[in-house]
Design an enzyme around this catalytic site. Structure first.
Site, PDB file in Angstrom:
ATOM      1  N   LYS A 167      11.782 -69.073  27.563  1.00  0.00           N
ATOM      2  CA  LYS A 167      11.099 -67.715  27.702  1.00  0.00           C
ATOM      3  C   LYS A 167      11.725 -67.041  26.677  1.00  0.00           C
ATOM      4  O   LYS A 167      12.756 -67.322  26.337  1.00  0.00           O
ATOM      5  CB  LYS A 167      11.159 -67.136  28.782  1.00  0.00           C
ATOM      6  CG  LYS A 167       9.864 -66.100  29.461  1.00  0.00           C
ATOM      7  CD  LYS A 167       8.681 -66.643  29.640  1.00  0.00           C
ATOM      8  CE  LYS A 167       7.855 -65.699  30.029  1.00  0.00           C
ATOM      9  NZ  LYS A 167       6.604 -66.308  30.704  1.00  0.00           N
TER      10      LYS A 167
HETATM   11  P1  NAD Z   1      -0.397 -58.032  29.865  1.00  0.00           P
HETATM   12  O1  NAD Z   1       0.565 -57.309  29.034  1.00  0.00           O
HETATM   13  O2  NAD Z   1      -1.663 -58.538  29.186  1.00  0.00           O
HETATM   14  O3  NAD Z   1      -0.989 -57.170  31.219  1.00  0.00           O
HETATM   15  C1  NAD Z   1       0.017 -56.460  32.194  1.00  0.00           C
HETATM   16  C2  NAD Z   1      -0.843 -55.500  32.989  1.00  0.00           C
HETATM   17  O4  NAD Z   1      -0.144 -54.946  33.861  1.00  0.00           O
HETATM   18  C3  NAD Z   1      -1.153 -54.318  32.321  1.00  0.00           C
HETATM   19  O5  NAD Z   1      -2.329 -53.908  32.651  1.00  0.00           O
HETATM   20  C4  NAD Z   1      -0.331 -53.109  32.541  1.00  0.00           C
HETATM   21  O6  NAD Z   1      -0.682 -51.925  32.383  1.00  0.00           O
HETATM   22  C5  NAD Z   1       0.143 -53.616  33.831  1.00  0.00           C
HETATM   23  N1  NAD Z   1       1.173 -52.890  34.345  1.00  0.00           N
HETATM   24  C6  NAD Z   1       2.591 -53.022  33.828  1.00  0.00           C
HETATM   25  N2  NAD Z   1       3.466 -52.478  34.471  1.00  0.00           N
HETATM   26  C7  NAD Z   1       2.944 -52.260  35.632  1.00  0.00           C
HETATM   27  C8  NAD Z   1       3.213 -51.655  36.712  1.00  0.00           C
HETATM   28  N3  NAD Z   1       4.557 -51.462  37.056  1.00  0.00           N
HETATM   29  N4  NAD Z   1       2.429 -51.677  37.774  1.00  0.00           N
HETATM   30  C9  NAD Z   1       1.134 -52.129  37.625  1.00  0.00           C
HETATM   31  N5  NAD Z   1       0.457 -52.413  36.554  1.00  0.00           N
HETATM   32  C10 NAD Z   1       1.550 -52.725  35.459  1.00  0.00           C
HETATM   33  O7  NAD Z   1       0.402 -59.065  30.477  1.00  0.00           O
HETATM   34  P2  NAD Z   1      -0.199 -60.520  31.357  1.00  0.00           P
HETATM   35  O8  NAD Z   1      -0.012 -61.419  30.235  1.00  0.00           O
HETATM   36  O9  NAD Z   1      -1.535 -60.251  32.074  1.00  0.00           O
HETATM   37  O10 NAD Z   1       1.069 -60.944  32.160  1.00  0.00           O
HETATM   38  C11 NAD Z   1       1.205 -60.343  33.544  1.00  0.00           C
HETATM   39  C12 NAD Z   1       2.061 -61.281  34.196  1.00  0.00           C
HETATM   40  O11 NAD Z   1       1.422 -62.618  34.253  1.00  0.00           O
HETATM   41  C13 NAD Z   1       3.406 -61.332  33.828  1.00  0.00           C
HETATM   42  O12 NAD Z   1       4.205 -61.666  34.763  1.00  0.00           O
HETATM   43  C14 NAD Z   1       3.401 -62.731  33.111  1.00  0.00           C
HETATM   44  O13 NAD Z   1       4.661 -63.331  32.923  1.00  0.00           O
HETATM   45  C15 NAD Z   1       2.286 -63.314  33.977  1.00  0.00           C
HETATM   46  N6  NAD Z   1       1.712 -64.735  33.162  1.00  0.00           N
HETATM   47  C16 NAD Z   1       1.349 -64.530  32.105  1.00  0.00           C
HETATM   48  C17 NAD Z   1       0.415 -65.498  31.428  1.00  0.00           C
HETATM   49  C18 NAD Z   1      -0.294 -65.672  30.269  1.00  0.00           C
HETATM   50  O14 NAD Z   1      -1.084 -66.331  30.020  1.00  0.00           O
HETATM   51  N7  NAD Z   1      -0.488 -64.339  29.719  1.00  0.00           N
HETATM   52  C19 NAD Z   1       0.577 -66.848  31.989  1.00  0.00           C
HETATM   53  C20 NAD Z   1       1.423 -66.816  33.170  1.00  0.00           C
HETATM   54  C21 NAD Z   1       1.825 -65.828  33.792  1.00  0.00           C
END
Ligand code: NAD
Length: 421
Positions: A107
């Site tokens: 990561k």
């Molecule tokens: P992103 O940046 O696209 O979206 C994050 C979202 O969370 C946004 O809507 C943001 O406003 C919101 N957010 C941030 N802080 C917040 C809070 N304190 N309370 C409520 N909402 C909040 O990110 P993403 O890619 O959707 O990732 C989200 C999670 O999923 C992370 O934990 C990431 O590690 C995990 N993840 C992502 C992927 C991927 O393919 N993008 C894959 C596996 C896991």
């Protein structure tokens, strides 16, 4: 003592310890797997638009390489720290092993709020960070992908930077790229699609009809936004959504498409200011405690803790985010009979289609979207069945069952390869 601010790396180690104990992993292997193999910290300058120079800090951590090259996303967030990146790298190792794709876990992260940067600053920061960590990167070495606050454009800049250094195009060094430069069809939706498949599979096991289910989603980005949309299309009523601007609740269901269109129209890509008939605003904390059937935390770590776990009303939690539930909260939820589909299974769709993207890039042979989605479903549902059946057989929570499968695979690979020299 309340552990709301649980250190994610300590949580990851605790989760590992439970599995290592149950599996009777030999002490030496346990010591290897409990810590990351490599950690690179970088401090690097970026020229800002006003002529000043600012120094940023970033990390790339490789947890374990026994099963293949390192794989894991890059996060841009003001709260990134080394322990968070270590935890996320370790979770990637287990996730790749659980869905049986030939990668180790890694990561990366940069301490920055990208919303405070202009597009030019964001590109320069990305290209310099890619350069700093390039000593670790390569299609056979370490392959980054998007995570919180990073996207396909940022992946394009990273791939281009590495390609400029090499003097030829290296598409397979990054996944989550735009489709026009070697990205995979279906990658953008893959994580959210996988989450929605896990809800469907659990509903089947519990003889529940998706139409009767009320869903709450925290986070409306790549993972939460797509999961909400697909679950809505599958017939669920999505009653609550939150992003960093706060929560939005509508008992009869929210209009997900309208909310997505609103976010897309906002320069800050946020729901702040969104209004609809019959919708109530609420805090993120209140959102998590809404009455619903399924709760999908899809934002950040440490959202369900020992402080609020006793008030979670959902009967099913499907972890779109990495590490949203602390080990202490896990115990409370288990006592209360709440089923948790763990992150290393629930959000594996992203890395599965990243793997497909890497394979397609290396072969320079691309599949259509139907093919990608079908293969994704086969891998996700296969892993779910293995975990679910093991959990039933041994009367374990799904997280423990998932860890038993994953940790055993990584321990076996580590043992087979032996300790060098
Ligand atoms: P992103 O940046 O696209 O979206 C994050 C979202 O969370 C946004 O809507 C943001 O406003 C919101 N957010 C941030 N802080 C917040 C809070 N304190 N309370 C409520 N909402 C909040 O990110 P993403 O890619 O959707 O990732 C989200 C999670 O999923 C992370 O934990 C990431 O590690 C995990 N993840 C992502 C992927 C991927 O393919 N993008 C894959 C596996 C896991």
């Amino acid at each position: 003592m309340p552990s709301e601010q649980a250190n994610p790396f300590h949580s990851a180690q605790q989760q590992f310890d439970v599995a290592a104990e149950l599996l009777n992993i030999p002490e030496g292997i346990r010591a290897i797997l409990r810590v990351p193999q490599r950690e690179l910290s970088v401090n690097f300058p970026v020229k800002m638009d006003n002529g000043s120079t600012k120094v940023f800090t970033g990390y790339r951590v490789q947890h374990n390489l026994s099963r293949g090259p390192a794989k894991g996303g890059i996060r841009y967030h003001p709260q990134v720290d080394l322990d968070e990146v270590r935890a996320l790298a370790m979770w990637m190792t287990w996730k790749c092993a659980l869905v049986n794709i030939p990668y180790g876990g890694a990561k990366g992260g940069v301490i920055v709020d990208p919303r405070q940067l202009t597009l030019g600053e964001l590109e320069r920061l990305t290209r310099r960070f890619a350069t700093e960590i390039s000593i670790l990167l390569g299609p056979e070495k370490d392959i980054p992908a998007p995570d919180v606050n990073t996207n396909a454009q940022i992946m394009a800049w990273m791939m281009d930077t590495i390609s400029m250094h090499r003097g030829y195009t290296v598409p397979a060094v990054i996944t989550g790229k735009p489709v026009n430069i070697g990205g995979s069809l279906g990658r953008a939706d893959a994580t959210g699609r996988g989450v929605s498949l896990m809800v469907r599979e659990m509903a089947r096991r519990q003889n529940r009809n998706l139409e009767s289910m009320a869903v709450v989603v925290q986070g409306f980005g790549n993972v939460g936004g797509v999961a909400a949309q697909l679950l809505h299309e599958m017939g669920c009523r999505v009653v609550g959504i939150a992003d960093a601007s706060g929560g939005y609740y509508r008992r009869n269901g929210l209009d997900i498409r309208a909310m997505q269109a609103y976010v897309a129209s906002q320069p800050q890509r946020s729901l702040a200011g969104y209004k609809a008939d019959g919708m109530e605003p609420l805090s993120n904390a209140e959102l998590l405690e809404l009455p619903c059937d399924v709760l999908i935390p899809a934002a950040m770590e440490n959202q369900i803790t020992d402080l609020n776990a006793s008030r979670i009303r959902a009967r099913l939690v499907v972890e779109g985010a990495n590490g949203p539930t602390t080990p202490a909260a896990d115990a409370v939820l288990a006592d209360r009979g709440v089923t948790v589909v763990p992150d290393i299974l629930a959000n594996a769709g992203g890395v599965i289609v990243s793997y497909f993207e890497w394979v397609q890039g290396l072969q320079e042979f691309f599949w259509d979207e139907h093919d990608v989605n079908q293969k994704l479903e086969r891998v996700m549902v296969g892993a779910f069945e293995q975990v679910y059946n093991l959990a039933q057989e041994r009367r374990l929570p799904l997280r423990t069952a998932a860890y038993l499968v994953a940790v055993q695979r990584v321990a076996d690979a580590t043992l087979t390869r032996g300790v060098y020299p």
